[in-house]
Motif scaffolding. Structure first.
Motif, mmCIF file in Angstrom:
data_model
loop_
_atom_site.group_PDB
_atom_site.id
_atom_site.type_symbol
_atom_site.label_atom_id
_atom_site.label_comp_id
_atom_site.label_asym_id
_atom_site.label_seq_id
_atom_site.Cartn_x
_atom_site.Cartn_y
_atom_site.Cartn_z
ATOM 1 N N SER A 60 0.817 -1.217 0.000
ATOM 2 C CA SER A 60 0.000 0.000 0.000
ATOM 3 C C SER A 60 0.849 1.263 0.000
ATOM 4 O O SER A 60 0.351 2.337 0.292
ATOM 5 C CB SER A 60 -0.900 -0.007 1.239
ATOM 6 N N GLU A 61 2.133 1.166 -0.319
ATOM 7 C CA GLU A 61 3.000 2.341 -0.339
ATOM 8 C C GLU A 61 2.747 3.193 -1.580
ATOM 9 O O GLU A 61 2.510 2.679 -2.668
ATOM 10 C CB GLU A 61 4.471 1.932 -0.300
ATOM 11 N N GLU A 62 2.819 4.489 -1.366
ATOM 12 C CA GLU A 62 2.704 5.433 -2.469
ATOM 13 C C GLU A 62 3.895 6.389 -2.431
ATOM 14 O O GLU A 62 4.284 6.864 -1.359
ATOM 15 C CB GLU A 62 1.402 6.234 -2.378
ATOM 16 N N LEU A 63 4.452 6.666 -3.587
ATOM 17 C CA LEU A 63 5.557 7.608 -3.676
ATOM 18 C C LEU A 63 5.048 9.017 -3.414
ATOM 19 O O LEU A 63 4.080 9.463 -4.018
ATOM 20 C CB LEU A 63 6.190 7.546 -5.068
ATOM 21 N N ARG A 64 5.726 9.715 -2.505
ATOM 22 C CA ARG A 64 5.319 11.088 -2.173
ATOM 23 C C ARG A 64 6.355 12.135 -2.581
ATOM 24 O O ARG A 64 5.988 13.282 -2.846
ATOM 25 C CB ARG A 64 5.076 11.208 -0.660
ATOM 26 N N CYS A 65 7.619 11.749 -2.599
ATOM 27 C CA CYS A 65 8.643 12.782 -2.800
ATOM 28 C C CYS A 65 9.894 12.185 -3.439
ATOM 29 O O CYS A 65 10.313 11.076 -3.083
ATOM 30 C CB CYS A 65 8.998 13.408 -1.451
ATOM 31 N N VAL A 66 10.457 12.907 -4.383
ATOM 32 C CA VAL A 66 11.742 12.555 -4.990
ATOM 33 C C VAL A 66 12.650 13.779 -4.876
ATOM 34 O O VAL A 66 12.337 14.844 -5.403
ATOM 35 C CB VAL A 66 11.592 12.162 -6.477
ATOM 36 N N ILE A 67 13.746 13.628 -4.154
ATOM 37 C CA ILE A 67 14.727 14.705 -3.995
ATOM 38 C C ILE A 67 16.057 14.193 -4.516
ATOM 39 O O ILE A 67 16.509 13.116 -4.129
ATOM 40 C CB ILE A 67 14.881 15.127 -2.529
ATOM 41 N N ALA A 68 16.679 14.953 -5.398
ATOM 42 C CA ALA A 68 17.968 14.533 -5.953
ATOM 43 C C ALA A 68 18.948 15.695 -5.943
ATOM 44 O O ALA A 68 18.591 16.823 -6.279
ATOM 45 C CB ALA A 68 17.793 14.002 -7.374
ATOM 46 N N VAL A 69 20.167 15.401 -5.537
ATOM 47 C CA VAL A 69 21.275 16.357 -5.632
ATOM 48 C C VAL A 69 22.209 15.811 -6.705
ATOM 49 O O VAL A 69 22.714 14.693 -6.587
ATOM 50 C CB VAL A 69 22.014 16.509 -4.295
ATOM 51 N N ILE A 70 22.420 16.597 -7.771
ATOM 52 C CA ILE A 70 23.048 16.080 -8.986
ATOM 53 C C ILE A 70 24.232 16.961 -9.395
ATOM 54 O O ILE A 70 24.119 18.194 -9.431
ATOM 55 C CB ILE A 70 22.026 16.032 -10.139
ATOM 56 N N ARG A 71 25.336 16.333 -9.719
ATOM 57 C CA ARG A 71 26.494 17.069 -10.228
ATOM 58 C C ARG A 71 26.284 17.358 -11.719
ATOM 59 O O ARG A 71 25.560 16.648 -12.408
ATOM 60 C CB ARG A 71 27.770 16.252 -10.032
ATOM 61 N N HIS A 72 26.926 18.407 -12.202
ATOM 62 C CA HIS A 72 26.813 18.780 -13.613
ATOM 63 C C HIS A 72 27.452 17.730 -14.518
ATOM 64 O O HIS A 72 28.166 16.823 -14.061
ATOM 65 C CB HIS A 72 27.478 20.137 -13.853
ATOM 66 N N GLY A 73 27.242 17.883 -15.823
ATOM 67 C CA GLY A 73 27.765 16.940 -16.794
ATOM 68 C C GLY A 73 29.191 17.262 -17.228
ATOM 69 O O GLY A 73 29.833 18.195 -16.727
ATOM 70 N N ASP A 74 29.675 16.473 -18.178
ATOM 71 C CA ASP A 74 31.029 16.606 -18.712
ATOM 72 C C ASP A 74 31.297 18.042 -19.170
ATOM 73 O O ASP A 74 30.464 18.658 -19.838
ATOM 74 C CB ASP A 74 31.189 15.642 -19.896
ATOM 75 N N ARG A 75 32.446 18.566 -18.823
ATOM 76 C CA ARG A 75 32.791 19.958 -19.140
ATOM 77 C C ARG A 75 34.215 20.042 -19.651
ATOM 78 O O ARG A 75 35.001 19.096 -19.515
ATOM 79 C CB ARG A 75 32.663 20.839 -17.890
ATOM 80 N N THR A 76 34.534 21.194 -20.237
ATOM 81 C CA THR A 76 35.924 21.466 -20.596
ATOM 82 C C THR A 76 36.698 21.794 -19.320
ATOM 83 O O THR A 76 36.102 22.207 -18.320
ATOM 84 C CB THR A 76 36.012 22.653 -21.565
ATOM 85 N N PRO A 77 38.004 21.628 -19.300
ATOM 86 C CA PRO A 77 38.783 21.952 -18.095
ATOM 87 C C PRO A 77 38.638 23.420 -17.705
ATOM 88 O O PRO A 77 38.626 24.308 -18.557
ATOM 89 C CB PRO A 77 40.223 21.632 -18.510
ATOM 90 N N LYS A 78 38.509 23.662 -16.414
ATOM 91 C CA LYS A 78 38.459 25.039 -15.911
ATOM 92 C C LYS A 78 39.863 25.644 -15.961
ATOM 93 O O LYS A 78 40.837 24.989 -15.621
ATOM 94 C CB LYS A 78 37.923 25.059 -14.475
ATOM 95 N N GLN A 79 39.938 26.903 -16.383
ATOM 96 C CA GLN A 79 41.226 27.554 -16.566
ATOM 97 C C GLN A 79 41.274 28.899 -15.845
ATOM 98 O O GLN A 79 40.244 29.547 -15.642
ATOM 99 C CB GLN A 79 41.493 27.781 -18.052
ATOM 100 N N LYS A 80 42.501 29.295 -15.516
ATOM 101 C CA LYS A 80 42.702 30.591 -14.871
ATOM 102 C C LYS A 80 44.053 31.151 -15.312
ATOM 103 O O LYS A 80 45.055 30.439 -15.324
ATOM 104 C CB LYS A 80 42.664 30.448 -13.347
ATOM 105 N N VAL A 81 44.069 32.424 -15.703
ATOM 106 C CA VAL A 81 45.307 33.116 -16.064
ATOM 107 C C VAL A 81 45.489 34.284 -15.100
ATOM 108 O O VAL A 81 44.589 35.108 -14.941
ATOM 109 C CB VAL A 81 45.262 33.655 -17.507
ATOM 110 N N LYS A 82 46.654 34.343 -14.461
ATOM 111 C CA LYS A 82 46.973 35.449 -13.559
ATOM 112 C C LYS A 82 48.201 36.177 -14.080
ATOM 113 O O LYS A 82 49.206 35.547 -14.426
ATOM 114 C CB LYS A 82 47.253 34.942 -12.142
ATOM 115 N N LEU A 83 48.127 37.501 -14.142
ATOM 116 C CA LEU A 83 49.294 38.284 -14.524
ATOM 117 C C LEU A 83 49.200 39.684 -13.931
ATOM 118 O O LEU A 83 48.094 40.224 -13.785
ATOM 119 C CB LEU A 83 49.429 38.368 -16.039
ATOM 120 N N LYS A 84 50.351 40.223 -13.577
ATOM 121 C CA LYS A 84 50.401 41.597 -13.088
ATOM 122 C C LYS A 84 50.539 42.533 -14.278
ATOM 123 O O LYS A 84 51.387 42.319 -15.150
ATOM 124 C CB LYS A 84 51.566 41.782 -12.114
#
Length: 737
Positions: A60-84
């Motif tokens: 007699s169970e009924e689904l009441r709630c679905v909660i999901a925490v999901i990471r993003h999909g495939d991405r390009t590498p994150k980059q950072k350039v620092k210069l004075k």
């Protein structure tokens, strides 16, 4: 649109049969005649499925709630350039956009701002790229190289977008000068420029997100007719999707929504309509910065020393309790080898970039190579075959930027002058290796596969331990990062229970007084499809507006009273690790030490071997209600916990369908769900709340809700806007009158 017309035809046929031949209405199948003999296409299953999600439940169970925490999909590498920078053009640009305040930093995101920066950079970049002649000129050469990189990044993609490119200018030195009016004022003479780019959702990432959305649609919800789509279209589905403010996370959420609801068209309208950006809830790294620095310092000391690190293969009875679990015993040797192999790959990419650089220098100052259109790439789910065939890198990255990416990794990983390693670069080296093996295997970089294996062994030890070197530290860091998210999860569960109790009490009392008409004067029309609900989420965006649900009287579904709440939180790797660490170690809290862990021993053993929670990894909480149990009984509500490691498959895979998908589509499949509880165990909502509450933000600390995005429960204003946009609105409204 085809599905819309098919559904409309079914509805129209049902109405005609009800009016003219009611005796046939229930006898004739609801499927359209021309679709009766069509083969039903099986849903695309996730590979290597665990036993975590069945899609059905017993009794007699009924689904009441679905909660999901999901990471993003495939991405390009994150980059950072620092210069004075000391160039007057760049310093004046900083003053232009910070209101003329010499000590204030400036952030450049808009198209106009980035175009100004590009114009200034083009004037400053030397016509030829000089070779290093002496150590005294090294800094000048490095500065020129970085300016070239900034220019190349700004010219990449064919359009500007603050989601994918951001520039920060921060003053470092000032001098006092007398202006034309004789007044003394400060003038900046040096500033730090930080350019962040990359981290863009790839075609593979979009495909992964859509695939996972389809999987949720077909497996997470009970089968009633067409499942989730039927539930959603009959206003019995309360859906909200939240995302951090990172572009890749937002686009992943939109692609997932497209697969979940079987939508058509581009992602941008879906993003605007369905996804709510919530920066504060899904970002909390700064709260645990000191603890994470401490963990990284410990890791650096262990890995860079000659002493053997913890051998997880010879672990005691509880391997997850060992400090630094997962670190390879020969980490220092692997680190030295990592530097050597990184240099080998970098040199090969440098040679590939030389030809591209020569072509650039042959052009005039403002004659830019026709850019690869990043806007087009974001809308594609397939690789660019022509670009691959031409021997170019996949996506929008050219060889110059690819070389800059690897050169920065080589430089940051090991400082030759100081003879110092930086172990925080290990995850970035691993990230770049995996990306190039997946998307740029056609470039045949020698030694890249060997570099990947070494980087993976080190990353498998470093990444989990950056969030704490032992369970107690993991719990502390996890609770600080995910405190707000944990609080929201408890609110979601609590509100679902309170709503279900209200519905159950109304049903038991046969109280139908909440049924209302959208148009009170049209009492005979069967367009009364909604049911008022004033007891919904306290955090919803339209709290003060009337909300509607399906009126059971006109439902034409088996269980019109059953409503399901779905909350989807899209975020980055840090929150996945943090939430998982709280779930599996929460019983180490002093007040809970008499309690068993929310995660069973079998799952704890599997998790300690799970080094990486990869792209599209997710944690799912589903709550069920047993309608045969009294309302006051704690066993009335049961919580089920599952997780998936995401696209956790090696790009070196050589056999099977996964290898075919990898080489033909540059896409790694998503691993199926795995249980966090023993089969047959019963986690009550009461126990779940008790175990999580010490680490969660209290409900009273949440500020008033900001306007959120689309809700599965339509408010009257939203309904009015949708109706006005509908192409047949005028004709249908005139017929109704």
């Amino acid at each position: 649109m085809k599905r819309y017309y098919d559904d409309s035809a079914c509805v129209l046929r049902k109405m005609l049969l009800d009016a003219k031949a009611p005796h046939l209405s229930s006898a004739i199948p609801p499927t359209l005649p021309w679709k009766v003999n069509e083969l039903v296409q099986p849903s695309e299953p996730l590979t290597r499925q665990g036993s975590g999600i069945n899609g059905t439940f017993e009794g007699s169970e009924e689904l009441r709630c679905v909660i999901a925490v999901i990471r993003h999909g495939d991405r390009t590498p994150k980059q950072k350039v620092k210069l004075k920078v000391t160039e007057e053009k760049l310093l004046n640009l900083m003053l232009k956009y910070n209101g003329g305040r010499p000590r204030s930093e400036t952030k450049l995101k808009s198209a106009v701002q980035l175009q100004d920066l590009l114009d200034a950079t083009r004037m400053l970049v030397p016509r030829t790229r000089p070779d290093r002649e002496s150590d005294s000129e090294a800094e000048d050469v490095e500065h020129a190289e970085k300016l070239h990189q900034v220019k190349a990044v700004l010219e990449e993609g064919g359009h500007f977008s603050g989601i994918y490119r951001k520039v920060q200018l921060k003053p470092l030195k000032w001098i006092k000068m007398t202006n034309d009016n004789g007044e003394v004022e400060e003038q900046p003479v040096e500033a730090l420029m930080v350019l962040k780019y990359g981290g863009v959702l790839t075609h593979a990432g979009r495909k992964q997100a859509e695939e996972l959305g389809r999987y949720f649609r077909n497996k997470m919800y009970p089968g009633e007719g067409t499942g989730l789509l039927r539930l959603h279209s009959t206003y019995r589905h309360d859906l909200k999707i939240y995302s951090s403010d990172e572009g890749r996370v937002q686009m992943s959420a939109a692609a997932f929504a497209k697969g979940l609801l079987d939508l058509e068209g581009q992602l941008t309208p879906i993003l605007v309509s369905l996804v709510s950006k919530d920066y504060s809830m899904l970002d909390g790294l700064e709260n645990a910065s000191s603890e994470m620095k401490e963990a990284k310092a410990w890791l650096n000391e262990i890995i860079t020393s000659n002493a053997n690190t913890v051998d997880s293969n010879g672990s005691p009875e509880f391997p997850w309790m060992v400090d630094g679990a997962g670190l390879p015993p020969n980490a220092s040797e692997l680190l030295a080898n990592l530097v050597k192999l990184t240099k080998k790959v970098t040199e090969q990419v440098r040679l590939l970039a030389q030809d591209e650089n020569e072509k650039l220098t042959e052009r005039s100052l403002y004659d830019v190579i026709p850019p690869y259109d990043q806007a087009t790439v974001l809308g594609k789910t397939n690789i660019d075959v022509d670009r691959i065939a031409a021997g170019l890198p996949c996506g929008s990255e050219g060889f110059l930027l690819m070389y800059a990416r690897w050169k920065k990794l080589e430089t940051d990983l090991y400082n030759e002058r100081k003879e110092r390693f930086d172990i925080t670069q290990i995850p970035d080296v691993y990230d770049s290796c995996k990306y190039d093996l997946l998307h740029n295997a056609h470039l045949n970089l020698e030694g890249l596969d060997e570099l990947f294996k070494v980087a993976q062994m080190l990353a498998d030890g470093v990444i989990p331990n950056e969030y704490g070197i032992n369970p107690k530290q993991k719990l502390k860091i996890g609770s600080k990062i995910a405190r707000r998210l944990l609080g929201k999860l408890l609110i979601d569960l609590r509100n679902t229970r309170e709503e279900a109790i209200t519905v159950a009490e109304l049903k038991n009392n046969h109280d139908h007084s909440l049924s209302i008409n959208i148009e009170k004067e049209d009492a005979e029309a069967k367009s009364k499809l909604f049911h008022k609900n004033d007891e919904m989420d306290q955090d919803d965006d339209d709290d003060k507006e009337t909300k509607y649900r399906l009126d059971p009287k006109y439902a034409n579904v088996k269980t019109p009273e059953r409503h399901v709440r779905t909350r989807l939180y899209f975020t980055s790797e840090s929150h996945i690790h943090s939430l998982m660490n709280v779930l599996r170690y929460c019983n180490m809290e002093e007040s809970l030490q008499e309690e068993e862990s929310l995660v069973c021993r079998n799952a704890l053993e599997r998790l300690v071997k799970t080094k990486e929670l990869d792209y599209m990894s997710h944690i799912v909480l589903r709550m069920f209600e047993n309608t045969e149990v009294p309302l006051e009984d704690p066993k009335r509500y049961r919580v089920e916990l599952t997780y998936s490691r995401g696209a956790d498959l090696s790009p070196l895979e050589k056999k099977g369908s996964a290898a075919t998908s990898l080489h033909q589509e540059h896409t790694l499949p998503i691993m199926g769900p795995e249980r966090l509880q023993e089969i047959g165990s019963y986690l009550t909502l009461e126990t779940m709340e008790k175990m999580i509450r010490p680490f969660a933000m209290p409900a009273e600390d949440f500020p008033p809700a900001t306007p959120a995005g689309f809700s599965g429960y339509f408010s009257k204003s939203v309904l009015d806007r949708l109706v006005n946009l509908w192409p047949f609105h005028r004709q249908s409204s005139s017929l109704g009158k």
